[in-house]
Design a protein around this motif. Sequence first.
Motif, PDB file in Angstrom:
ATOM      1  N   ASP A  20       0.840  -1.201   0.000  1.00 28.42           N
ATOM      2  CA  ASP A  20       0.000   0.000   0.000  1.00 28.42           C
ATOM      3  C   ASP A  20       0.873   1.248   0.000  1.00 28.42           C
ATOM      4  O   ASP A  20       0.590   2.244  -0.677  1.00 28.42           O
ATOM      5  CB  ASP A  20      -0.909   0.030   1.245  1.00 28.42           C
ATOM      6  N   TYR A  21       1.952   1.176   0.773  1.00 34.53           N
ATOM      7  CA  TYR A  21       2.883   2.310   0.867  1.00 34.53           C
ATOM      8  C   TYR A  21       3.567   2.540  -0.485  1.00 34.53           C
ATOM      9  O   TYR A  21       3.626   3.660  -0.991  1.00 34.53           O
ATOM     10  CB  TYR A  21       3.921   2.021   1.958  1.00 34.53           C
ATOM     11  N   LEU A  22       4.053   1.445  -1.096  1.00 36.67           N
ATOM     12  CA  LEU A  22       4.764   1.558  -2.380  1.00 36.67           C
ATOM     13  C   LEU A  22       3.828   1.986  -3.515  1.00 36.67           C
ATOM     14  O   LEU A  22       4.258   2.641  -4.458  1.00 36.67           O
ATOM     15  CB  LEU A  22       5.442   0.223  -2.737  1.00 36.67           C
ATOM     16  N   ASP A  23       2.540   1.622  -3.417  1.00 36.51           N
ATOM     17  CA  ASP A  23       1.562   2.033  -4.425  1.00 36.51           C
ATOM     18  C   ASP A  23       1.546   3.556  -4.569  1.00 36.51           C
ATOM     19  O   ASP A  23       1.365   4.087  -5.656  1.00 36.51           O
ATOM     20  CB  ASP A  23       0.166   1.542  -4.029  1.00 36.51           C
ATOM     21  N   CYS A  24       1.779   4.239  -3.465  1.00 39.84           N
ATOM     22  CA  CYS A  24       1.758   5.706  -3.487  1.00 39.84           C
ATOM     23  C   CYS A  24       3.166   6.293  -3.562  1.00 39.84           C
ATOM     24  O   CYS A  24       3.425   7.194  -4.346  1.00 39.84           O
ATOM     25  CB  CYS A  24       1.056   6.210  -2.222  1.00 39.84           C
ATOM     26  N   PHE A  25       4.089   5.769  -2.745  1.00 39.23           N
ATOM     27  CA  PHE A  25       5.414   6.390  -2.622  1.00 39.23           C
ATOM     28  C   PHE A  25       6.509   5.692  -3.437  1.00 39.23           C
ATOM     29  O   PHE A  25       7.615   6.205  -3.536  1.00 39.23           O
ATOM     30  CB  PHE A  25       5.841   6.449  -1.148  1.00 39.23           C
ATOM     31  N   VAL A  46      10.343   1.037 -10.691  1.00 42.95           N
ATOM     32  CA  VAL A  46      10.886   0.035  -9.765  1.00 42.95           C
ATOM     33  C   VAL A  46       9.837  -1.005  -9.408  1.00 42.95           C
ATOM     34  O   VAL A  46      10.102  -2.204  -9.435  1.00 42.95           O
ATOM     35  CB  VAL A  46      11.441   0.711  -8.473  1.00 42.95           C
ATOM     36  N   ILE A  47       8.600  -0.564  -9.103  1.00 43.62           N
ATOM     37  CA  ILE A  47       7.594  -1.542  -8.650  1.00 43.62           C
ATOM     38  C   ILE A  47       6.903  -2.267  -9.806  1.00 43.62           C
ATOM     39  O   ILE A  47       6.214  -3.248  -9.605  1.00 43.62           O
ATOM     40  CB  ILE A  47       6.549  -0.928  -7.669  1.00 43.62           C
ATOM     41  N   GLY A  48       7.083  -1.774 -11.041  1.00 46.24           N
ATOM     42  CA  GLY A  48       6.571  -2.491 -12.221  1.00 46.24           C
ATOM     43  C   GLY A  48       5.107  -2.239 -12.523  1.00 46.24           C
ATOM     44  O   GLY A  48       4.530  -2.892 -13.372  1.00 46.24           O
ATOM     45  N   LYS A  49       4.472  -1.318 -11.796  1.00 45.45           N
ATOM     46  CA  LYS A  49       3.075  -0.973 -12.112  1.00 45.45           C
ATOM     47  C   LYS A  49       2.801   0.457 -11.662  1.00 45.45           C
ATOM     48  O   LYS A  49       3.524   1.005 -10.826  1.00 45.45           O
ATOM     49  CB  LYS A  49       2.099  -1.949 -11.436  1.00 45.45           C
ATOM     50  N   PHE A  87       4.861   5.186   8.471  1.00 51.70           N
ATOM     51  CA  PHE A  87       5.126   3.863   7.913  1.00 51.70           C
ATOM     52  C   PHE A  87       6.446   3.307   8.447  1.00 51.70           C
ATOM     53  O   PHE A  87       6.532   2.129   8.812  1.00 51.70           O
ATOM     54  CB  PHE A  87       5.165   3.912   6.380  1.00 51.70           C
ATOM     55  N   GLU A  88       7.488   4.154   8.507  1.00 52.94           N
ATOM     56  CA  GLU A  88       8.798   3.676   9.001  1.00 52.94           C
ATOM     57  C   GLU A  88       8.689   3.178  10.441  1.00 52.94           C
ATOM     58  O   GLU A  88       9.294   2.173  10.807  1.00 52.94           O
ATOM     59  CB  GLU A  88       9.844   4.785   8.878  1.00 52.94           C
ATOM     60  N   ASP A  89       7.900   3.875  11.250  1.00 54.00           N
ATOM     61  CA  ASP A  89       7.661   3.438  12.639  1.00 54.00           C
ATOM     62  C   ASP A  89       6.959   2.082  12.663  1.00 54.00           C
ATOM     63  O   ASP A  89       7.329   1.174  13.404  1.00 54.00           O
ATOM     64  CB  ASP A  89       6.744   4.434  13.384  1.00 54.00           C
ATOM     65  N   TYR A  90       5.929   1.969  11.819  1.00 51.99           N
ATOM     66  CA  TYR A  90       5.155   0.721  11.737  1.00 51.99           C
ATOM     67  C   TYR A  90       6.082  -0.425  11.334  1.00 51.99           C
ATOM     68  O   TYR A  90       6.025  -1.524  11.895  1.00 51.99           O
ATOM     69  CB  TYR A  90       4.005   0.856  10.723  1.00 51.99           C
ATOM     70  N   LEU A  95      11.073 -13.519   6.211  1.00 48.77           N
ATOM     71  CA  LEU A  95      11.097 -12.121   6.671  1.00 48.77           C
ATOM     72  C   LEU A  95      12.233 -11.353   5.996  1.00 48.77           C
ATOM     73  O   LEU A  95      12.058 -10.201   5.592  1.00 48.77           O
ATOM     74  CB  LEU A  95      11.241 -12.087   8.199  1.00 48.77           C
ATOM     75  N   GLY A  96      13.370 -12.033   5.832  1.00 46.28           N
ATOM     76  CA  GLY A  96      14.532 -11.396   5.191  1.00 46.28           C
ATOM     77  C   GLY A  96      14.241 -10.951   3.767  1.00 46.28           C
ATOM     78  O   GLY A  96      14.775  -9.947   3.284  1.00 46.28           O
ATOM     79  N   LYS A  97      13.361 -11.704   3.084  1.00 46.67           N
ATOM     80  CA  LYS A  97      13.052 -11.377   1.685  1.00 46.67           C
ATOM     81  C   LYS A  97      12.203 -10.116   1.566  1.00 46.67           C
ATOM     82  O   LYS A  97      12.202  -9.455   0.528  1.00 46.67           O
ATOM     83  CB  LYS A  97      12.278 -12.524   1.023  1.00 46.67           C
ATOM     84  N   ILE A  98      11.434  -9.802   2.612  1.00 44.54           N
ATOM     85  CA  ILE A  98      10.484  -8.681   2.455  1.00 44.54           C
ATOM     86  C   ILE A  98      10.851  -7.443   3.269  1.00 44.54           C
ATOM     87  O   ILE A  98      10.372  -6.355   2.974  1.00 44.54           O
ATOM     88  CB  ILE A  98       9.038  -9.108   2.802  1.00 44.54           C
ATOM     89  N   TYR A  99      11.707  -7.608   4.295  1.00 46.78           N
ATOM     90  CA  TYR A  99      12.012  -6.461   5.157  1.00 46.78           C
ATOM     91  C   TYR A  99      12.669  -5.344   4.350  1.00 46.78           C
ATOM     92  O   TYR A  99      13.620  -5.554   3.620  1.00 46.78           O
ATOM     93  CB  TYR A  99      12.916  -6.912   6.306  1.00 46.78           C
ATOM     94  N   LYS A 100      12.095  -4.160   4.467  1.00 49.79           N
ATOM     95  CA  LYS A 100      12.583  -2.933   3.782  1.00 49.79           C
ATOM     96  C   LYS A 100      12.662  -3.075   2.251  1.00 49.79           C
ATOM     97  O   LYS A 100      13.526  -2.491   1.600  1.00 49.79           O
ATOM     98  CB  LYS A 100      13.953  -2.507   4.337  1.00 49.79           C
ATOM     99  N   ARG A 101      11.799  -3.897   1.664  1.00 47.16           N
ATOM    100  CA  ARG A 101      11.825  -4.059   0.201  1.00 47.16           C
ATOM    101  C   ARG A 101      11.409  -2.755  -0.489  1.00 47.16           C
ATOM    102  O   ARG A 101      10.676  -1.936   0.072  1.00 47.16           O
ATOM    103  CB  ARG A 101      10.929  -5.221  -0.233  1.00 47.16           C
ATOM    104  N   GLN A 102      11.833  -2.613  -1.745  1.00 49.68           N
ATOM    105  CA  GLN A 102      11.530  -1.401  -2.528  1.00 49.68           C
ATOM    106  C   GLN A 102      10.531  -1.675  -3.656  1.00 49.68           C
ATOM    107  O   GLN A 102      10.121  -0.779  -4.364  1.00 49.68           O
ATOM    108  CB  GLN A 102      12.830  -0.827  -3.128  1.00 49.68           C
ATOM    109  N   LYS A 103      10.222  -2.981  -3.854  1.00 49.62           N
ATOM    110  CA  LYS A 103       9.273  -3.309  -4.945  1.00 49.62           C
ATOM    111  C   LYS A 103       8.511  -4.579  -4.619  1.00 49.62           C
ATOM    112  O   LYS A 103       8.881  -5.297  -3.706  1.00 49.62           O
ATOM    113  CB  LYS A 103      10.006  -3.461  -6.281  1.00 49.62           C
TER     114      LYS A 103
END
Length: 342
Positions: A233-238, A243-246, A303-306, A334-342
């Motif tokens: 949801d965060y990446l959809d906007c920010f 990078v995210i491909g959509k 979001f960063e706090d969350y 968890l390692g695969k998704i933590y702080k991901r950019q896409k």
Amino acid sequence: MSTDLKSKFLKVYDTLKSELINDPAFEFDDDSRRWVEKMLDYNVPGGKLNRGLSVVDSYQLLKGGELTEEEIFLSSALGWCIEWLQAYFPVLDDIMDESHTRRGQPCWFRLPKVGMIAANDGILLRNHVPRILKNHFRGKPYYVDLVDLFNEVEFQTASGQMIDLITTLVGEKDLSKYSLSVHRRIVQYKTAYYSFYLPVACALLMFGEDLDKHVEVKNVLVEMGTYFQVQDDYLDCFGTPEVIGKIGTDIEDFKCSWLVVKALELANEEQTKFLHENYGKKDPASVAKVKELYHTLNLQAVFEDYEATSYKKLITSIENHPSKAVQAVLKSFLGKIYKRQK
């Protein structure tokens, strides 16, 4: 995952595709065979393949050693079943959302000769999963559990999609319906079960485990799936479309996004009124105004706090699990998704 394992995983796709386009249950001619092959190649192997590869990864971590060729093939076949589901849901989802791009290319139904044939293609993709399971797992002691698992997760996902769709009914745009609990319920059912729980559950079944004894694992993975969707949801906007491909469309689609729920929590009376007036409009000026409000409310920091809190909570839950092998599986996820950019 080693590049050797990944290349073996990709080869399994070719084997499964060949079996499906020569399935004896249907009399294929050249046209139908070409159509299915093109449809599969366009929709199934194009993503990051995280869900599918996670089955192989998880099984290897549970076993704690080298995999035999048969184990690689079977765990890959289960991984591909999840990738088939991951193709089936978006093919239909994109029609419902009237989306334009998926994985950096036009949505399948947007292709000139495809159109609404895509609805039937979605049904075909869904039907390929039990064909693969029957072909390769019918003699296994865990076959019935596998079929049951896929059926249950598919039902949960479709039900999650339903609550997402009826919450965003066109002509009934009412932001007051949106809350964190509504968002969580949609996410849990629409995303978390099939993207996070399903790959690990497949590996556990193949390893001879009883899923009823792993309820805590399911809970951690559903929590992880919720965190993943909040990132989405965060990446959809920010995030940047390159990078995210959509191209993100949550604002214009009136989605019950984590960002709008948080904005409603933090907004004053005037800002809430402003959100009600501009959220869910196709007009680019309204979308820009909503994004501006997100910046004003500093949702990036929220979001960063969350993200930090979720990570800490997940690590604690994982480290409480008695099995080191299961801990390794969950930490790898968890390692695969933590702080991901896409």
